[in-house]
Design a protein around this motif. Structure first.
Motif, PDB file in Angstrom:
ATOM      1  N   THR A   1       0.828  -1.210   0.000  1.00  0.00           N
ATOM      2  CA  THR A   1       0.000   0.000   0.000  1.00  0.00           C
ATOM      3  C   THR A   1       0.862   1.260   0.000  1.00  0.00           C
ATOM      4  O   THR A   1       0.470   2.277  -0.584  1.00  0.00           O
ATOM      5  N   THR A   2       2.030   1.191   0.627  1.00  0.00           N
ATOM      6  CA  THR A   2       2.955   2.327   0.557  1.00  0.00           C
ATOM      7  C   THR A   2       3.472   2.491  -0.863  1.00  0.00           C
ATOM      8  O   THR A   2       3.533   3.614  -1.394  1.00  0.00           O
ATOM      9  N   ALA A   3       3.821   1.361  -1.495  1.00  0.00           N
ATOM     10  CA  ALA A   3       4.255   1.415  -2.894  1.00  0.00           C
ATOM     11  C   ALA A   3       3.139   1.945  -3.782  1.00  0.00           C
ATOM     12  O   ALA A   3       3.376   2.715  -4.719  1.00  0.00           O
ATOM     13  N   LEU A   4       1.905   1.542  -3.496  1.00  0.00           N
ATOM     14  CA  LEU A   4       0.747   2.040  -4.253  1.00  0.00           C
ATOM     15  C   LEU A   4       0.652   3.553  -4.149  1.00  0.00           C
ATOM     16  O   LEU A   4       0.434   4.252  -5.147  1.00  0.00           O
ATOM     17  N   ALA A   5       0.812   4.081  -2.924  1.00  0.00           N
ATOM     18  CA  ALA A   5       0.738   5.531  -2.727  1.00  0.00           C
ATOM     19  C   ALA A   5       1.859   6.250  -3.467  1.00  0.00           C
ATOM     20  O   ALA A   5       1.641   7.311  -4.072  1.00  0.00           O
ATOM     21  N   ILE A   6       3.052   5.667  -3.450  1.00  0.00           N
ATOM     22  CA  ILE A   6       4.172   6.269  -4.174  1.00  0.00           C
ATOM     23  C   ILE A   6       3.906   6.261  -5.672  1.00  0.00           C
ATOM     24  O   ILE A   6       4.122   7.253  -6.374  1.00  0.00           O
ATOM     25  N   GLY A   7       3.434   5.119  -6.177  1.00  0.00           N
ATOM     26  CA  GLY A   7       3.147   5.017  -7.602  1.00  0.00           C
ATOM     27  C   GLY A   7       2.054   5.957  -8.043  1.00  0.00           C
ATOM     28  O   GLY A   7       2.133   6.572  -9.122  1.00  0.00           O
TER      29      GLY A   7
ATOM     30  N   LEU B   1      -1.818  16.258   0.339  1.00  0.00           N
ATOM     31  CA  LEU B   1      -2.672  15.223   0.915  1.00  0.00           C
ATOM     32  C   LEU B   1      -2.296  13.855   0.350  1.00  0.00           C
ATOM     33  O   LEU B   1      -2.179  12.862   1.086  1.00  0.00           O
ATOM     34  N   SER B   2      -2.085  13.783  -0.966  1.00  0.00           N
ATOM     35  CA  SER B   2      -1.704  12.520  -1.598  1.00  0.00           C
ATOM     36  C   SER B   2      -0.351  12.037  -1.096  1.00  0.00           C
ATOM     37  O   SER B   2      -0.162  10.845  -0.819  1.00  0.00           O
ATOM     38  N   GLY B   3       0.579  12.953  -0.953  1.00  0.00           N
ATOM     39  CA  GLY B   3       1.908  12.572  -0.467  1.00  0.00           C
ATOM     40  C   GLY B   3       1.889  12.046   0.956  1.00  0.00           C
ATOM     41  O   GLY B   3       2.669  11.155   1.315  1.00  0.00           O
ATOM     42  N   LEU B   4       0.998  12.579   1.776  1.00  0.00           N
ATOM     43  CA  LEU B   4       0.899  12.116   3.165  1.00  0.00           C
ATOM     44  C   LEU B   4       0.454  10.658   3.249  1.00  0.00           C
ATOM     45  O   LEU B   4       0.727   9.974   4.239  1.00  0.00           O
ATOM     46  N   SER B   5      -0.230  10.177   2.208  1.00  0.00           N
ATOM     47  CA  SER B   5      -0.665   8.780   2.225  1.00  0.00           C
ATOM     48  C   SER B   5       0.517   7.823   2.203  1.00  0.00           C
ATOM     49  O   SER B   5       0.368   6.654   2.566  1.00  0.00           O
ATOM     50  N   ILE B   6       1.687   8.296   1.805  1.00  0.00           N
ATOM     51  CA  ILE B   6       2.862   7.418   1.760  1.00  0.00           C
ATOM     52  C   ILE B   6       3.318   7.050   3.176  1.00  0.00           C
ATOM     53  O   ILE B   6       3.366   5.858   3.519  1.00  0.00           O
ATOM     54  N   PRO B   7       3.671   8.024   4.047  1.00  0.00           N
ATOM     55  CA  PRO B   7       4.050   7.616   5.402  1.00  0.00           C
ATOM     56  C   PRO B   7       2.907   6.979   6.190  1.00  0.00           C
ATOM     57  O   PRO B   7       3.133   6.074   6.998  1.00  0.00           O
TER      58      PRO B   7
ATOM     59  N   SER C   1       0.581   5.050   4.995  1.00  0.00           N
ATOM     60  CA  SER C   1       0.473   3.656   4.554  1.00  0.00           C
ATOM     61  C   SER C   1       1.600   2.796   5.114  1.00  0.00           C
ATOM     62  O   SER C   1       1.448   1.578   5.235  1.00  0.00           O
ATOM     63  N   MET C   2       2.715   3.404   5.446  1.00  0.00           N
ATOM     64  CA  MET C   2       3.824   2.657   6.051  1.00  0.00           C
ATOM     65  C   MET C   2       3.526   2.290   7.500  1.00  0.00           C
ATOM     66  O   MET C   2       3.941   1.228   7.977  1.00  0.00           O
ATOM     67  N   ILE C   3       2.782   3.144   8.186  1.00  0.00           N
ATOM     68  CA  ILE C   3       2.609   2.988   9.633  1.00  0.00           C
ATOM     69  C   ILE C   3       1.340   2.229  10.004  1.00  0.00           C
ATOM     70  O   ILE C   3       1.369   1.277  10.787  1.00  0.00           O
ATOM     71  N   VAL C   4       0.200   2.643   9.431  1.00  0.00           N
ATOM     72  CA  VAL C   4      -1.098   2.153   9.906  1.00  0.00           C
ATOM     73  C   VAL C   4      -1.241   0.634   9.851  1.00  0.00           C
ATOM     74  O   VAL C   4      -1.693   0.015  10.822  1.00  0.00           O
ATOM     75  N   PRO C   5      -0.880  -0.049   8.731  1.00  0.00           N
ATOM     76  CA  PRO C   5      -1.093  -1.497   8.700  1.00  0.00           C
ATOM     77  C   PRO C   5      -0.251  -2.277   9.708  1.00  0.00           C
ATOM     78  O   PRO C   5      -0.572  -3.432  10.019  1.00  0.00           O
ATOM     79  N   THR C   6       0.818  -1.679  10.204  1.00  0.00           N
ATOM     80  CA  THR C   6       1.694  -2.387  11.144  1.00  0.00           C
ATOM     81  C   THR C   6       1.220  -2.282  12.595  1.00  0.00           C
ATOM     82  O   THR C   6       1.791  -2.916  13.479  1.00  0.00           O
ATOM     83  N   ILE C   7       0.201  -1.484  12.844  1.00  0.00           N
ATOM     84  CA  ILE C   7      -0.319  -1.325  14.205  1.00  0.00           C
ATOM     85  C   ILE C   7      -1.046  -2.598  14.621  1.00  0.00           C
ATOM     86  O   ILE C   7      -1.800  -3.185  13.847  1.00  0.00           O
ATOM     87  N   ALA C   8      -0.827  -3.028  15.846  1.00  0.00           N
ATOM     88  CA  ALA C   8      -1.417  -4.270  16.350  1.00  0.00           C
ATOM     89  C   ALA C   8      -2.940  -4.222  16.251  1.00  0.00           C
ATOM     90  O   ALA C   8      -3.558  -3.189  16.546  1.00  0.00           O
ATOM     91  N   PRO C   9      -3.571  -5.338  15.837  1.00  0.00           N
ATOM     92  CA  PRO C   9      -5.033  -5.361  15.678  1.00  0.00           C
ATOM     93  C   PRO C   9      -5.807  -4.927  16.918  1.00  0.00           C
ATOM     94  O   PRO C   9      -6.901  -4.370  16.788  1.00  0.00           O
ATOM     95  N   ARG C  10      -5.255  -5.163  18.103  1.00  0.00           N
ATOM     96  CA  ARG C  10      -5.994  -4.785  19.321  1.00  0.00           C
ATOM     97  C   ARG C  10      -6.164  -3.271  19.442  1.00  0.00           C
ATOM     98  O   ARG C  10      -6.998  -2.800  20.238  1.00  0.00           O
TER      99      ARG C  10
ATOM    100  N   ALA D   1      -6.783  15.603   6.770  1.00  0.00           N
ATOM    101  CA  ALA D   1      -7.468  14.694   5.852  1.00  0.00           C
ATOM    102  C   ALA D   1      -6.514  13.632   5.334  1.00  0.00           C
ATOM    103  O   ALA D   1      -6.906  12.468   5.133  1.00  0.00           O
ATOM    104  N   GLY D   2      -5.253  13.995   5.139  1.00  0.00           N
ATOM    105  CA  GLY D   2      -4.257  13.021   4.703  1.00  0.00           C
ATOM    106  C   GLY D   2      -4.021  11.943   5.744  1.00  0.00           C
ATOM    107  O   GLY D   2      -3.870  10.756   5.420  1.00  0.00           O
ATOM    108  N   ILE D   3      -4.005  12.331   7.010  1.00  0.00           N
ATOM    109  CA  ILE D   3      -3.870  11.336   8.090  1.00  0.00           C
ATOM    110  C   ILE D   3      -5.107  10.447   8.128  1.00  0.00           C
ATOM    111  O   ILE D   3      -5.011   9.220   8.280  1.00  0.00           O
ATOM    112  N   GLY D   4      -6.280  11.049   7.963  1.00  0.00           N
ATOM    113  CA  GLY D   4      -7.510  10.264   7.946  1.00  0.00           C
ATOM    114  C   GLY D   4      -7.550   9.244   6.829  1.00  0.00           C
ATOM    115  O   GLY D   4      -8.201   8.192   6.955  1.00  0.00           O
ATOM    116  N   SER D   5      -6.833   9.520   5.728  1.00  0.00           N
ATOM    117  CA  SER D   5      -6.832   8.593   4.594  1.00  0.00           C
ATOM    118  C   SER D   5      -6.173   7.259   4.928  1.00  0.00           C
ATOM    119  O   SER D   5      -6.236   6.317   4.136  1.00  0.00           O
TER     120      SER D   5
END
Length: 420
Positions: free
Chosen positions: A144-150, A256-262, A264-273, A308-312
């Motif tokens: 997803t980070t690569a997707l945002a970069i692309g 806003l689009s550029g903010l989706s890169i960092p 996307s790097m962080i959010v999926p790695t957060i523990a499910p709990r 809004a970029g963080i919310g994305s």
């Protein structure tokens, strides 16, 4: 396992990581490269402003339609083979549509160009679940980070690439090279890849209508995507209408689009709990941004776009949760198609509804209300979907309830599920 086998397995894992990375980079270039050259494109293929709207709406149609077909195709050909075939079609579409002289050839070739991204939308969560079941968050973060970069590169580099020589057509077609490179590491996965053997009692697309978690996740994905499509379709116009120059408004959307890169790097790695807390936090960022757009759209525009970029970050979290809410790769495949095919239809209605309400009211208050409604529905869906449960179990629980029916009804139900 011998030393040689261990090294072979490690090499295979590395190639899969590279494949995910390169595919992510190519998944949205067919979409975002269009906006950068839309004016030249209208002239080059003799398109009116109305038909140009069809061009910009085509991606969401393809993502919904091709995404819905992906589980059946994957079951017949194998997930890796299907992905490779769709990426090859994407290469051909990207290269050939840049040479089109009229609208209809361009549209047809665009379907090919979009096929790789449409299939990858559904298949990548499945592949991550199959090959990295203990690293779903990290691998989802990778692609997803690569997707945002692309996506950002497609929007920002298409014109400069065209300026190197060949004009807008060269800039538009150049992304075929990136897609071609993405094919290569997947070729090593084709050996032994075949159609999936689907168990008789496997979760199928039709049975997901009985899963509350599947519907919650669909709502989460759909309404966060609704907001995202409005963002890229209307925010620049909204900001320009409130006193910002077109260049400044464009740069803010790029921020806003550029903010989706960092993110996307962080959010999926957060523990499910912690997912519920993350959903509330991102929802809060969106809420402050929407309030700011309504009260002080000019004075605090940078802050509102950052929030809004963080919310994305809801987007990569939704993709992560697809793998977490399914027990098997096969269920992940079906759930991914269910969520995204419905979700992209809802998302595609966002810019249209926003524009209709703006035109009907002559102002921005009424269309901005749609963002608030979408936000509330996304948070509710995400909150429910974040519960640690599996759609497989919900479907299995629903089955005994129907087993008390007559045997003929049960047989008919099995036939329906098989056909789905």
């Amino acid at each position: 396992m011998s030393r040689v086998e261990e090294r072979s397995a490690e090499s295979g894992q590395v190639l899969l990581v590279v494949a995910l990375l390169l595919t992510g980079l190519s998944m949205r270039t067919a979409v975002t490269s269009i906006g950068a050259v839309l004016g030249d494109l209208e002239h080059g293929v003799h398109a009116s402003s109305v038909t140009a709207g069809v061009i910009t709406t085509l991606p969401v149609i393809c993502f919904a339609a091709l995404g819905a077909l992906t589980p059946r195709l994957s079951a017949g050909f194998g997930a890796h083979r299907l992905l490779v075939a769709s990426l090859i079609a994407m290469v051909a579409g990207l290269a050939l549509r840049a040479t089109a002289e009229s609208l209809w050839p361009f549209l047809l070739l665009s379907v090919l160009a979009l096929s790789g991204g449409a299939v990858a939308n559904v298949v990548l969560p499945t592949i991550v679940k199959r090959h990295f079941p203990d690293r779903i968050g990290r691998m989802t973060a990778l692609y997803t980070t690569a997707l945002a970069i692309g996506a950002t590169a497609g929007a920002g580099l298409t014109v400069p690439i065209g300026d190197l020589g060949g004009g807008w057509r060269f800039g538009l077609g150049s992304w075929a090279l990136f897609a071609a490179v993405a094919v290569l590491p997947w070729l090593t996965t084709l050996r032994g890849d075949s159609g999936e053997v689907v168990p008789h009692h496997a979760v199928r697309t039709a049975t997901l209508i009985h899963s509350r978690t599947a519907w919650a996740l669909t709502g989460f994905f759909a309404f966060q995507s609704f907001q995202a499509y409005v963002t890229f379709g209307w925010y620049a116009i909204f900001l320009h209408d409130h006193g910002l120059s077109q260049a400044a408004a464009g740069w803010l959307v790029a921020l806003l689009s550029g903010l989706s890169i960092p993110v996307s790097m962080i959010v999926p790695t957060i523990a499910p709990r912690h997912h519920r807390a993350v959903i509330l936090g991102m929802g809060g960022c969106y809420a402050v941004a929407f309030a700011g757009f309504g009260l002080a759209p000019n004075g605090g525009a940078v802050a509102w776009m950052v929030l809004a970029g963080i919310g994305s970050g809801m987007f990569p979290l939704a993709l992560t949760m697809i793998g977490l809410r399914a027990r098997t790769a096969q269920t992940t495949n079906v759930l991914s198609a269910f969520v995204q095919s419905i979700g992209y239809v809802v998302a595609g209605s966002g810019p249209l509804l926003f524009g209709v309400l703006h035109g009907a009211s002559g102002g921005w208050a009424l269309p901005l209300t749609t963002l608030w409604v979408a936000l509330v529905l996304a948070v509710i869906g995400g909150w429910w979907a974040a519960t640690a449960r599996y759609v497989d179990d919900e479907i299995a629980t629903a089955r005994p309830a129907s087993s008390d029916a007559a045997s003929s009804d049960a047989a008919a139900s099995d036939t329906l599920a098989s056909d789905s």
